[in-house]
Design an enzyme around this catalytic site. Structure first.
Site, PDB file in Angstrom:
ATOM      1  N   CYS A 162     -10.118  -0.538  -3.671  1.00 35.57           N
ATOM      2  CA  CYS A 162      -9.650   0.799  -4.040  1.00 35.57           C
ATOM      3  C   CYS A 162     -10.507   1.357  -5.173  1.00 35.57           C
ATOM      4  O   CYS A 162     -10.159   2.375  -5.765  1.00 35.57           O
ATOM      5  CB  CYS A 162      -8.172   0.763  -4.427  1.00 35.57           C
ATOM      6  SG  CYS A 162      -7.822  -0.421  -5.720  1.00 35.57           S
TER       7      CYS A 162
ATOM      8  N   GLN B 297       0.851  -1.186   0.000  1.00 35.50           N
ATOM      9  CA  GLN B 297       0.000   0.000   0.000  1.00 35.50           C
ATOM     10  C   GLN B 297       0.888   1.239   0.000  1.00 35.50           C
ATOM     11  O   GLN B 297       1.850   1.305   0.765  1.00 35.50           O
ATOM     12  CB  GLN B 297      -0.907  -0.001   1.235  1.00 35.50           C
ATOM     13  CG  GLN B 297      -1.907  -1.139   1.261  1.00 35.50           C
ATOM     14  CD  GLN B 297      -3.086  -0.925   0.314  1.00 35.50           C
ATOM     15  OE1 GLN B 297      -3.215   0.107  -0.331  1.00 35.50           O
ATOM     16  NE2 GLN B 297      -3.947  -1.921   0.220  1.00 35.50           N
TER      17      GLN B 297
ATOM     18  N   TYR C 222      -6.022 -12.134  -2.822  1.00 34.42           N
ATOM     19  CA  TYR C 222      -5.196 -11.040  -3.373  1.00 34.42           C
ATOM     20  C   TYR C 222      -4.275 -10.525  -2.253  1.00 34.42           C
ATOM     21  O   TYR C 222      -4.281  -9.340  -1.901  1.00 34.42           O
ATOM     22  CB  TYR C 222      -6.083  -9.904  -3.917  1.00 34.42           C
ATOM     23  CG  TYR C 222      -7.157 -10.365  -4.876  1.00 34.42           C
ATOM     24  CD1 TYR C 222      -6.886 -10.460  -6.243  1.00 34.42           C
ATOM     25  CD2 TYR C 222      -8.425 -10.729  -4.415  1.00 34.42           C
ATOM     26  CE1 TYR C 222      -7.876 -10.900  -7.117  1.00 34.42           C
ATOM     27  CE2 TYR C 222      -9.409 -11.162  -5.288  1.00 34.42           C
ATOM     28  CZ  TYR C 222      -9.135 -11.243  -6.636  1.00 34.42           C
ATOM     29  OH  TYR C 222     -10.109 -11.670  -7.496  1.00 34.42           O
TER      30      TYR C 222
HETATM   31  C1  LIG Z   1      -4.950  -4.077  -3.993  1.00 36.46           C
HETATM   32  S1  LIG Z   1      -3.629  -5.232  -3.973  1.00 36.46           S
HETATM   33  C2  LIG Z   1      -3.813  -5.921  -2.377  1.00 36.46           C
HETATM   34  C3  LIG Z   1      -2.572  -6.477  -1.753  1.00 36.46           C
HETATM   35  C4  LIG Z   1      -2.599  -6.754  -0.257  1.00 36.46           C
HETATM   36  N1  LIG Z   1      -3.871  -7.189   0.225  1.00 36.46           N
HETATM   37  C5  LIG Z   1      -2.088  -5.554   0.521  1.00 36.46           C
HETATM   38  O1  LIG Z   1      -2.860  -4.871   1.198  1.00 36.46           O
HETATM   39  O2  LIG Z   1      -0.873  -5.267   0.437  1.00 36.46           O
HETATM   40  C6  LIG Z   1      -4.190  -6.427  -5.084  1.00 36.46           C
HETATM   41  C7  LIG Z   1      -3.275  -7.604  -5.273  1.00 36.46           C
HETATM   42  O3  LIG Z   1      -3.930  -8.513  -6.155  1.00 36.46           O
HETATM   43  C8  LIG Z   1      -2.966  -9.120  -6.991  1.00 36.46           C
HETATM   44  N2  LIG Z   1      -3.705  -9.610  -8.165  1.00 36.46           N
HETATM   45  C9  LIG Z   1      -4.124  -8.897  -9.229  1.00 36.46           C
HETATM   46  N3  LIG Z   1      -4.818  -9.677 -10.086  1.00 36.46           N
HETATM   47  C10 LIG Z   1      -4.840 -10.921  -9.545  1.00 36.46           C
HETATM   48  C11 LIG Z   1      -5.400 -12.154  -9.952  1.00 36.46           C
HETATM   49  N4  LIG Z   1      -6.076 -12.251 -11.088  1.00 36.46           N
HETATM   50  N5  LIG Z   1      -5.232 -13.235  -9.162  1.00 36.46           N
HETATM   51  C12 LIG Z   1      -4.557 -13.128  -7.982  1.00 36.46           C
HETATM   52  N6  LIG Z   1      -3.982 -11.971  -7.557  1.00 36.46           N
HETATM   53  C13 LIG Z   1      -4.127 -10.886  -8.307  1.00 36.46           C
HETATM   54  C14 LIG Z   1      -1.965  -8.008  -7.253  1.00 36.46           C
HETATM   55  O4  LIG Z   1      -0.725  -8.536  -7.642  1.00 36.46           O
HETATM   56  C15 LIG Z   1      -1.933  -7.315  -5.889  1.00 36.46           C
HETATM   57  O5  LIG Z   1      -0.916  -7.852  -5.086  1.00 36.46           O
END
Ligand SMILES: C[S@@+](CC[C@H](N)C(=O)[O-])C[C@H]1O[C@@H](n2cnc3c(N)ncnc32)[C@H](O)[C@@H]1O
Length: 478
Positions: free
Chosen positions: A436, A310, A339
């Site tokens: 977000c 973040q 995620y």
């Molecule tokens: C908003 S971030 C949240 C990360 C974590 N929860 C944090 O607060 O640090 C979204 C995450 O989803 C991952 N992501 C995006 N598309 C994805 C998918 N199709 N399958 C799994 N992960 C995914 C991204 O790499 C990223 O790390």
């Protein structure tokens, strides 16, 4: 400001119209402000604040709305404040800098409630007031600047007869122009030495004849600069090169190493693809470690160049505390953290759960998540890599157990409908949805509303001076 040039372009594309004495009444989606045309159609504006009374020149006409720009101000809104940044109005970032922070918060909260009601058709409990950010400037821990040999020029420069030789820039894209970069003198988003490093890198490169990237023709050495700061005081700098010239590469990296000894991780990548994403590229460590550490509540998080973390660390802590509070774990639950990124939320809630399972698509983030858990001596978390849609399936649930609580924090596009369906199939008692992008969150929640009730809605402002906002929703099974 280059409105003349902008209008010229727009004039060619659209028949423009002028509306006089338009009162700006609202602000919302994508940061645009809103006025009404005499025929009742909405006008989306970019350079006004709610409360301004302006003359508008339209730049786009659609069946249901116009887009436009204020060309004259009859009166200024009392919600206005003086922007801090000299680049305000030209730079693509921090577009709400001219609106007082309390008003930014009001419109963010309103946007979330509108999206949940209008897109999600959800019945909402009383929303908790948005949690504002203590730091309203210099709050970001990560910035990415682009190099370009075709700098965005001011109108005075364009009109002047003088030959312009200095066309190199290191800064941000002009909104809507993929090949034009605004040279940034001072950015108010990241704490020092971010500005010092960027300015020094630019000057050193120019003095020593390193070439800046030309995105149209895809040539030039220097492509982008990433700077990551951390609450631990550690500092990561990464230069992305396009053309590779070993002598120049080592020259500039050695210069940064000597000039900024506080850099704890100095990295580079040679990327000759068309696009500048680094996720499929090899990151090379030039000096120091290939990672930095963030720290939160005594937990250490290892962050490499590709890791998601973040971008507002202080508000991330607030966001995670609220997420944990919403999950209200008693200690005997199996929790899934969808995620998971580098496993921050998973580890943050782990003390209060029996076990946490994190899933994430970036392999390096999962490697870090595992290393983080080990370093933090947490042994009740497990992490798995892959696209959520494929990994989070029946087989996976059978192998790893049916979760009592699901925490989900997807990227801006929200969850794939198969992922939403899988949550519905599992039907955990509680879902905590961190987002977000409240528009995609609302879309996903609508798919779940026959089975889940929205119990709490808590907006959290992670991005002052912009229209972006984070939102946490607690769902309980009906
Ligand atoms: C908003 S971030 C949240 C990360 C974590 N929860 C944090 O607060 O640090 C979204 C995450 O989803 C991952 N992501 C995006 N598309 C994805 C998918 N199709 N399958 C799994 N992960 C995914 C991204 O790499 C990223 O790390």
């Amino acid at each position: 400001m280059q409105w003349d040039a902008y209008f010229c372009r727009m004039r060619r594309k659209n028949k423009r119209q002028v509306f006089e004495n338009v009162e700006v009444v609202d602000a919302g989606a994508k940061g645009k402000t809103i006025g009404k045309a005499p025929d009742g159609r909405v006008i989306f504006l970019t350079n006004t604040v709610p409360g301004d009374v302006v003359d508008v020149q339209t730049t786009k006409k659609r069946k249901a709305y116009f887009e436009g720009i204020a060309t004259a101000f009859h009166s200024y809104s009392d919600k206005r404040v003086e922007p801090h940044c000299e680049h305000f109005g030209v730079c693509g970032g921090c577009k709400w800098q001219d609106m007082g922070y309390e008003h930014q918060l009001f419109y963010k909260q309103q946007e979330i409630e509108n999206n949940l009601k209008r897109i999600g058709h959800l019945e909402l409990p009383e929303t908790t007031p948005i949690l504002g950010s203590e730091k309203q400037y210099f709050y970001r821990n990560k910035m990415e600047f682009s190099f370009s040999d075709s700098r965005w020029m001011t109108l005075d420069e364009i009109k002047s007869d003088e030959e312009i030789t200095d066309r190199d820039a290191l800064g941000f894209h002009i909104p809507g122009m993929w090949d034009k970069i605004l040279d940034i003198k001072k950015c108010h988003l990241q704490q020092d030495p971010s500005n010092a490093i960027r300015l020094d890198t630019r000057d050193f490169a120019i003095k020593n004849g390193l070439t800046f990237f030309n995105p149209r023709h895809q040539h030039g050495e220097l492509r982008s600069l990433m700077i990551r700061t951390a609450s631990t005081g550690e500092l990561m700098v990464m230069i992305q090169f396009h053309d590779d010239n070993k002598v120049n590469r080592e020259l500039i990296l050695n210069h940064l190493k000597e000039t900024f000894p506080e850099i704890t991780s100095l990295l580079y990548v040679i990327n000759q693809k068309q696009n500048d994403t680094i996720y499929d590229q090899e990151i090379i460590c030039f000096a120091g470690r290939n990672h930095i550490f963030e720290e939160m509540e005594g937990l250490k998080f290892k962050i490499n160049a590709k890791s998601f973390y973040q971008t507002n660390s202080a508000q991330a802590y607030e966001l995670y505390k609220l997420t944990r509070e919403f999950a209200d774990l008693k200690g005997n639950e199996l929790v899934y953290d969808l995620y998971t990124g580098t496993g921050t939320i998973a580890q943050f809630v782990s003390k209060k759960a029996k076990k946490v399972v994190g899933i994430e698509s970036v392999p390096e983030a999962i490697e870090d998540a595992k290393a983080n858990a080990e370093r933090n001596k947490i042994d009740n978390v497990d992490f798995f890599v892959g696209d959520m849609r494929n990994v989070f399936n029946e087989n996976f649930i059978q192998t790893h157990g049916t979760p009592d609580v699901i925490i989900t924090d997807p990227p801006r596009v929200g969850m794939h409908k198969d992922v939403v369906q899988q949550i519905l199939n599992i039907a955990p008692e509680k879902v905590v949805y961190v987002s977000c992008n409240s528009a995609t969150q609302a879309r996903d929640l609508e798919l779940m509303k026959h089975a889940y009730q929205v119990i709490k809605v808590q907006p959290v402002d992670m991005f002052p001076q912009t229209h972006h906002v984070e939102n946490i929703v607690l769902l309980k099974k009906l």
